[in-house]
Design an enzyme around this catalytic site. Structure first.
Site: not given
Length: 524
Positions: A219, A340, A407
């Site tokens: 995605q 990040f 997931d």
């Protein structure tokens, strides 16, 4: 000869038909003259049959609801259900509140009813029994708030891990640099560090000066760069808060939710894990913040939809086409911004396969879904036989069960710390997909190993005992985000229900094993 045989066969058939006709006639006369406990409906009135059956079903449900309470009231304090007040929504909500596994009994008040919606007498007995056996093993002061309890627990088990060697002599000034400098062996950040709050503000307010598409994945994800050179991973809004995962869709074909990423960070912080990078919500302008700064390759995927909204889809392996485009309203869109970590070229990370990963196939199941001996196969391997790794996997699956995330195929660790460090809980976008469904298979590691970390168990016990509920604290924590409300009330209530179910699993383990073998204290 043949003619005689045919005549004989015909006579047999005629006799059989006459016998059946007489039998039916006898039943019909008996039914009408003498009555019967069973009703025979005419075949030409199917609507009447359905209507009467539905009425009977509703009556039985009303009777069941009215049996629950005393003096004309059920446990929720509502009056008896009558035909005039009966509706499907009322039945569903009442059923949820009065489920036998969610009795309103809590050890917080010695078994007296409390405001907690989800509790279980077996869990209450377990906590009481563990406290009796060893007061130091389970220290839960019922009068303390959960946040105070969490602070005390953090002080008690404070272990100063060494930081990243690359930042040893580094002096940072921006909040993202201070965040990187604060990473150590045991956590991504210290919750008391003021730089974390500053970083969350930066993620939601700093000007965006550059954008690029993240490589890989099924995605679209974007990397935003701010004017202080900080980087953030952007996941755009795909669904409204109320949209749920379709029950016929596989977990690996579901879209990621930006709200799930935001909620996962707040839940991780409330559980005292500190294994998810700071994440905040923000509204971006597609024209100004993305298209204006996009590369030529990304810019070519922009278009205007029939509803005059600005859309784009980028390029990726599966869901990057016009049918799966990301559209503004008309040119603004919500998204999650995750800070990040340090670049992998200076702080390498190692990727590990999750032993309880799913098969990601429509036609076959993973080994652990068919056989329940996976834990015995791996717990004596070098990676899991010593150290904290196996307990960290238990933590990870408890966290995924609370969010409903199926997931979790891999996990990462920071390479410089070896195996004696925490697991990074990345990629939580497929969590919070179903409000009323609890996927118990996510707890397979706990049920198959009968294992849980002591500190995690005590936190769950405190959340169960009160006075604070996880749903209330999540609601308060999420209210600080710019995109609030992040989760619906049903998603928040599901957290309380799932805390109870985790503890019920532990109750089952303690019926066959010693509590010190199930609840392991590694002082973390």
């Amino acid at each position: 000869m043949r003619l005689a045989r045919r005549l004989r066969s015909t006579s047999y058939i005629a006799a059989l038909c006459l016998l059946l006709s007489c039998t039916w006639l006898t039943v019909f006369i008996t039914q009408n003259m003498f009555g019967s406990s069973k009703t025979y409906y005419p075949r030409l009135q199917p609507d009447k049959v359905r209507e009467d059956r539905l009425t009977a079903t509703m009556s039985s449900v009303k009777d069941r609801l009215n049996e629950i309470g005393d003096s004309g009231k059920n446990r929720t304090g509502k009056h008896k259900v009558t035909s005039g007040s009966f509706d499907l929504e009322h039945v569903l909500l009442t059923k949820e509140k009065n489920n036998p596994t969610t009795e309103t009994l809590s050890p917080a008040a010695g078994g007296a009813p409390t405001k907690h919606s989800y509790a279980d007498q077996q869990v209450a007995n377990m906590l009481t029994e563990l406290t009796k056996r060893n007061e130091k093993f389970l220290v839960i002061k019922k009068q303390d708030s959960y946040l105070k309890f969490l602070r005390n627990d953090r002080k008690l088990k404070k272990r100063k891990g060494f930081g990243l060697p690359v930042y040893r002599n580094y002096k940072g000034y921006s909040n993202w640099e201070k965040f990187h400098m604060g990473i150590d062996q045991y956590a991504l950040y210290d919750p008391a560090d003021p730089a974390i709050g500053g970083l969350l503000r930066d993620l939601s307010t700093l000007p965006i000066v550059d954008v690029e598409q993240k490589k890989g994945g099924t995605q679209l994800k974007l990397i935003f760069i701010f004017n202080d050179e900080g980087h953030a991973l952007f996941k755009p809004m795909r669904f409204s808060r109320e949209t749920e995962t379709l029950i016929n869709h596989f977990y690996f074909s579901d879209f990621e939710r930006h709200t799930a990423e935001i909620a996962a960070f707040h839940l991780d912080r409330l559980l005292g894990f500190y294994r998810i990078p700071p994440t905040a919500g923000r509204v971006v302008n597609i024209t100004h913040d993305i298209k204006r700064l996009a590369t030529n390759k990304l810019a070519k995927t922009f278009f205007i939809s029939p509803a005059n909204n600005i859309c784009f889809h980028g390029t990726c392996s599966y869901y990057c086409d016009t049918n799966h485009a990301i559209c503004g309203n008309p040119d603004t869109i919500e998204g999650s911004f995750a800070a990040f970590l340090p670049p992998s070229r200076i702080v390498p990370r190692q990727t590990w396969r999750n032993p309880w990963s799913r098969s990601y196939s429509k036609h076959r199941k993973a080994y652990w879904e068919v056989y329940d001996d996976l834990c015995e196969k791996i717990r004596y391997k070098p990676l899991y036989s010593s150290g904290r790794r196996l307990l960290d996997i238990m933590d990870m699956h408890i966290f995924d069960f609370l969010t409903g995330n199926l997931d979790r195929h891999h996990y990462e660790t920071i390479e410089v710390y070896g195996n004696n460090t925490f697991l990074l809980h990345f990629d939580n976008g497929r969590g919070f997909g179903r409000q009323m469904h609890d996927e118990m298979s996510i707890l397979a590691p706990i049920t198959q190993c009968c294992l849980i970390r002591h500190s995690t168990f005590v936190k769950l016990g405190k959340l169960y005992s009160g006075p604070d509920k996880l749903s209330d604290m999540m609601r308060t924590s999420l209210s600080a985000d710019d995109l609030t409300p992040i989760l619906t009330d049903l998603h928040l209530k599901a957290l309380d229900r799932r805390v109870n179910k985790i503890l019920v699993v532990i109750v089952g383990c303690l019926q066959t094993k010693n509590y010190t073998d199930v609840i392991v204290d590694d002082h973390l």
